[in-house]
Design a protein around this motif. Structure first.
Motif, PDB file in Angstrom:
ATOM      1  N   PHE A  17       3.527  -5.794   7.222  1.00 31.74           N
ATOM      2  CA  PHE A  17       3.176  -4.477   7.762  1.00 31.74           C
ATOM      3  C   PHE A  17       1.958  -3.894   7.051  1.00 31.74           C
ATOM      4  N   MET A  18       1.904  -4.052   5.721  1.00 38.91           N
ATOM      5  CA  MET A  18       0.799  -3.472   4.962  1.00 38.91           C
ATOM      6  C   MET A  18      -0.510  -4.231   5.156  1.00 38.91           C
ATOM      7  N   LYS A  19      -0.446  -5.421   5.757  1.00 37.14           N
ATOM      8  CA  LYS A  19      -1.661  -6.218   5.962  1.00 37.14           C
ATOM      9  C   LYS A  19      -2.327  -5.958   7.307  1.00 37.14           C
ATOM     10  N   VAL A  20      -1.618  -5.305   8.240  1.00 35.85           N
ATOM     11  CA  VAL A  20      -2.204  -5.083   9.565  1.00 35.85           C
ATOM     12  C   VAL A  20      -3.309  -4.046   9.472  1.00 35.85           C
ATOM     13  N   ASP A  21      -4.181  -3.995  10.483  1.00 31.62           N
ATOM     14  CA  ASP A  21      -5.296  -3.063  10.451  1.00 31.62           C
ATOM     15  C   ASP A  21      -4.789  -1.621  10.463  1.00 31.62           C
TER      16      ASP A  21
END
Length: 378
Positions: free
Chosen positions: A156-160
Motif C-alpha cells: 500500500f505504501m509503495k503505490v503512487d
C-alpha cells in the motif's frame, strides 16, 4: 518475512497491555531483535541445571517457564511470555564462565537459532543483562514476539500518491486487527495469482457492505455473460480440461461464495467429464459477483440478516443463525435454472458438442452440486 523477538523489562501487571500493543507504542525497556524465544529459555535453564538429557526434568522446567504465555486473540503471530521471577533471578546470577559453558552446549543443539557459540554468547549476555536490570528494579522479563511485516501495508505504501490518497482515509480508520486481516487476504490473493492483489484487497475492505441481494438482477447479468462466453468459445475453442480439437462433453457453471464471489462458465472436452467431475479454480474468464461473498460475510461473520430477492421476486431473509446452506441453495438453484433455460433457448446450439454433453453446476468451495439427467441438443 520472519517474526522478531524482543526482551522487555516491565511490570508483570502490564502483560495484557503489552500483548495488545501490536505496534509497540508503549514506552518500555526493550532489547530489540534479541533472537531468543521462550523455548530457548527452556533450553538455557535446562543446560544450567544439567537437565538437558533428563526428559522428565526437562518437561518440569518447560511447564515452569511456560506458566504465563499467550497469543493475541486476532493476530496469532503476536505472542508474549513472562519469564517466572525465580528463573529471572537464576539467569541474572549467571557468571561469564557459566554463560560461555551454556553457549557452547546451546549452540550445538539442533533446535537453537544460534549458528555458533559466539552468537549464542551474545544472545545470552543480552538476556542476562535484561534479567539483572529487572531483578534490581523489581520488574519482570517478558519475551515479545512481533508479527512479521504486513505485506499489504508494504504494498500500500509503495503505490503512487494519487491512488493512495483515494483510500488513505479508510485505511487510517482500520484497527490493527483489520490491517492484519487485510494482510492475510493480500497473501491469499498473492498465492492465487491474482493480477492486482492490492487493488482487490482495497476494494474488498472499503466498499459498502452488502445488506441485500437481488438474484433476479444477477441472473440477467449471468445470461449475458454465458452468451458472451459461448461466442468466444465458438471462435476459439479452449476447454479448461481436454483437447481443443474434441467436442465439448460437459458445460459447467462453477460458482463461489465462500472466498470471493463469482461464476465461471467452464467447458470440458474429456470423454469421461461427467463420470470424473473436476472443478477448475479460475479459467481467467469468470464473472465477478463479489456481493455474494459479502452477503455471506454479513450473516456468517457480522451476525446481521441478509435480505435476498429470488428470481421469481419472492423475498427471503438469511438469518445470522444460518449455516449458509440455504443461501448457497438459493444461488445454486438460480444458476441451475439459468443453465436449463439457456439450453432450452438454444444458447449452446452452435457449440461443437458431443452427443452425450451434459450441464453441471457446482464448485470447488461449495456443497451445492447439480448434473443434468439429459444431454444438450446439438
Amino acid at each position: 518475512m520472519k517474526s522478531t523477538t524482543d526482551i522487555v523489562v516491565a511490570n508483570a501487571d502490564a502483560f495484557d497491555a503489552i500483548l495488545a500493543d501490536l505496534r509497540n507504542t508503549l514506552p518500555l525497556d526493550v532489547t530489540s531483535d534479541s533472537n531468543v524465544t521462550i523455548d530457548d529459555v527452556v533450553s538455557i535453564v535446562s543446560i544450567h541445571r544439567d537437565a538437558i538429557d533428563d526428559r522428565s526434568a526437562w518437561w518440569r522446567i518447560r511447564r515452569e517457564i511456560y506458566a504465563r504465555f499467550a497469543s493475541h486473540e486476532t493476530v496469532a503471530t503476536r505472542m508474549l511470555a513472562a519469564i517466572p521471577d525465580p528463573v529471572r533471578d537464576e539467569l541474572a546470577m549467571l557468571t561469564g564462565q557459566e554463560i560461555a559453558l551454556i553457549a557452547s552446549r546451546w549452540g550445538k543443539m539442533g533446535d537453537s537459532p544460534a549458528p555458533d557459540p559466539g552468537v549464542a554468547v551474545l544472545v545470552l549476555e543480552r538476556l542476562v543483562s535484561a534479567c539483572t536490570r529487572a531483578r534490581e528494579s523489581g520488574l519482570g522479563v517478558l519475551l515479545r514476539t512481533n508479527q512479521p511485516a504486513n505485506n499489504f501495508e508494504i504494498a500500500f505504501m509503495k503505490v503512487d500518491c494519487k491512488r493512495r490518497r483515494n483510500f488513505q482515509k479508510a485505511f487510517d480508520d482500520w484497527d490493527d486487527s483489520k490491517r492484519y486481516e487485510a494482510h492475510q487476504r493480500y497473501n491469499y490473493y498473492l498465492k492465487q495469482g491474482v493480477e492486482d492483489c492490492l487493488d482487490r484487497v482495497l476494494r474488498d475492505f472499503t466498499r459498502r457492505k452488502t445488506s441485500r441481494l437481488n438474484l433476479n438482477t444477477d441472473q440477467r447479468r449471468i445470461r449475458k455473460y454465458i452468451s458472451k462466453r459461448v461466442k468466444n468459445y465458438i471462435k476459439s475453442p479452449s476447454p479448461a480440461l481436454g483437447d481443443p480439437g474434441d467436442p465439448v462433453t460437459m458445460i459447467t457453471l462453477e460458482f463461489d461464495i465462500e472466498y470471493e464471489g463469482y461464476v465461471d462458465l467452464v467447458f470440458h472436452s474429456r470423454p469421461d467429464a461427467a463420470e470424473a467431475i473436476e472443478f477448475v479454480e479460475d479459467t481467467g474468464f469468470r464473472l465477478e459477483l463479489t456481493h455474494w461473498h459479502e452477503g455471506m460475510e454479513r450473516f456468517a461473520c457480522d451476525d446481521l440478516p441478509l435480505k435476498v430477492t429470488l428470481p421469481d421476486e419472492r423475498k427471503v431473509v438469511v438469518e445470522p443463525s444460518s449455516d449458509g446452506d440455504d443461501f448457497e441453495k438459493y444461488i445454486g438453484d438460480m444458476l441451475r435454472d439459468t443453465m436449463v433455460e439457456q439450453r432450452r433457448t438454444g444458447a449452446f446450439g452452435d457449440l461443437p458438442i458431443s452427443e452425450s454433453c451434459v450441464l453441471c453446476v457446482g464448485g470447488v468451495h461449495t456443497n451445492y452440486f447439480w448434473l443434468s439427467d439429459d444431454v444438450v441438443d446439438s
